[in-house]
Scaffold this motif. Structure first.
Motif, PDB file in Angstrom:
ATOM      1  N   ILE A  12       0.892  -1.274   0.013  1.00 27.01           N
ATOM      2  CA  ILE A  12      -0.066  -0.192  -0.025  1.00 27.01           C
ATOM      3  C   ILE A  12       0.798   1.178   0.023  1.00 27.01           C
ATOM      4  O   ILE A  12       0.734   2.219  -0.742  1.00 27.01           O
ATOM      5  N   ILE A  13       1.841   1.318   0.636  1.00 27.38           N
ATOM      6  CA  ILE A  13       2.904   2.289   0.625  1.00 27.38           C
ATOM      7  C   ILE A  13       3.633   2.480  -0.593  1.00 27.38           C
ATOM      8  O   ILE A  13       3.585   3.764  -1.247  1.00 27.38           O
ATOM      9  N   ASP A  14       3.835   1.583  -1.167  1.00 25.42           N
ATOM     10  CA  ASP A  14       4.310   1.726  -2.644  1.00 25.42           C
ATOM     11  C   ASP A  14       3.115   2.021  -3.792  1.00 25.42           C
ATOM     12  O   ASP A  14       3.635   3.026  -4.537  1.00 25.42           O
ATOM     13  N   ASP A  15       1.956   1.725  -3.665  1.00 26.25           N
ATOM     14  CA  ASP A  15       0.888   2.241  -4.218  1.00 26.25           C
ATOM     15  C   ASP A  15       0.815   3.624  -4.057  1.00 26.25           C
ATOM     16  O   ASP A  15       0.583   4.656  -5.042  1.00 26.25           O
ATOM     17  N   LEU A  16       1.138   4.110  -2.901  1.00 21.54           N
ATOM     18  CA  LEU A  16       1.012   5.585  -2.551  1.00 21.54           C
ATOM     19  C   LEU A  16       1.987   6.438  -3.282  1.00 21.54           C
ATOM     20  O   LEU A  16       1.759   7.557  -3.988  1.00 21.54           O
ATOM     21  N   ASP A  17       3.209   5.749  -3.306  1.00 19.06           N
ATOM     22  CA  ASP A  17       4.392   6.362  -3.916  1.00 19.06           C
ATOM     23  C   ASP A  17       3.926   6.420  -5.293  1.00 19.06           C
ATOM     24  O   ASP A  17       4.419   7.348  -6.288  1.00 19.06           O
ATOM     25  N   PHE A  18       3.382   5.188  -6.275  1.00 19.43           N
ATOM     26  CA  PHE A  18       3.097   5.331  -7.496  1.00 19.43           C
ATOM     27  C   PHE A  18       1.925   6.454  -7.991  1.00 19.43           C
ATOM     28  O   PHE A  18       2.135   7.180  -8.832  1.00 19.43           O
ATOM     29  N   ILE A  19       0.872   6.463  -6.921  1.00 19.88           N
ATOM     30  CA  ILE A  19      -0.036   7.533  -7.001  1.00 19.88           C
ATOM     31  C   ILE A  19       0.491   8.911  -7.142  1.00 19.88           C
ATOM     32  O   ILE A  19       0.171   9.631  -8.007  1.00 19.88           O
ATOM     33  N   ALA A  20       1.386   9.128  -6.211  1.00 20.76           N
ATOM     34  CA  ALA A  20       2.110  10.601  -5.977  1.00 20.76           C
ATOM     35  C   ALA A  20       2.768  10.865  -7.437  1.00 20.76           C
ATOM     36  O   ALA A  20       2.528  12.007  -8.077  1.00 20.76           O
ATOM     37  N   GLU A  21       3.493   9.729  -8.020  1.00 18.30           N
ATOM     38  CA  GLU A  21       4.182  10.121  -8.987  1.00 18.30           C
ATOM     39  C   GLU A  21       3.027  10.398 -10.322  1.00 18.30           C
ATOM     40  O   GLU A  21       3.607  11.150 -11.215  1.00 18.30           O
ATOM     41  N   CYS A  22       2.103   9.512 -10.519  1.00 16.68           N
ATOM     42  CA  CYS A  22       1.001   9.825 -11.401  1.00 16.68           C
ATOM     43  C   CYS A  22       0.565  11.398 -11.406  1.00 16.68           C
ATOM     44  O   CYS A  22       0.304  11.899 -12.225  1.00 16.68           O
ATOM     45  N   VAL A  23      -0.027  11.418 -10.163  1.00 16.81           N
ATOM     46  CA  VAL A  23      -0.427  12.952  -9.973  1.00 16.81           C
ATOM     47  C   VAL A  23       0.554  14.029 -10.321  1.00 16.81           C
ATOM     48  O   VAL A  23       0.261  15.085 -11.064  1.00 16.81           O
TER      49      VAL A  23
END
Length: 103
Positions: A12-23
Motif C-alpha cells: 500500500i505504501i508503494d501504491d501511494l508512491d506510485f499515485i504520487a508520481e502519477c499525480v
C-alpha cells in the motif's frame, strides 16, 4: 466510540508512491501531488474512527475478489478497499476508479 487499529502493508505504501508520481506527472506540481497523497492517508487513518460503521461493499467484482465482508470508501478517484477483523482494519488495496494518466 472505540478507535480501531489501522494496518497498511508495504504494498500500500508503494501504491501511494506510485499515485504520487502519477499525480505529479499530470499536474507537474509537487504541492498538488503531496496534498493528494496526504488526503488519501488522512482518509485511511480516519477509518480508525468510523471504519467499522461503513456498509459492506456490494460491487460484484470487488466481492468476487475479496469476499462478501469487504468494505470500500473513496478519496477522489481512488477507492480504498479494506477489511475489518475485530478491532483491526486492514487496508487491502488502493484502486483507481478512473484513469488519472495515460501511462
Amino acid at each position: 466510540m472505540r478507535k480501531s487499529n489501522v494496518y497498511i502493508s508495504q504494498e500500500i505504501i508503494d501504491d501511494l508512491d506510485f499515485i504520487a508520481e502519477c499525480v505529479y506527472f499530470v499536474s507537474c506540481s509537487n504541492i498538488i501531488a503531496d496534498r493528494y497523497i496526504e488526503g488519501i492517508r488522512s482518509t485511511i487513518f480516519d477509518l480508525a474512527n468510523y471504519g467499522t460503521s461503513v456498509a459492506f461493499c456490494t460491487n460484484s467484482s470487488i466481492v468476487a475478489k475479496y469476499g462478501p465482508f469487504v468494505k470500500r470508501i473513496n478519496y477522489k478517484k481512488v477507492a480504498i478497499i479494506y477489511a475489518v477483523a475485530g478491532n483491526d482494519i486492514y487496508i487491502l488495496e488502493l484502486v483507481f476508479q478512473h484513469s488519472i494518466t495515460d501511462i
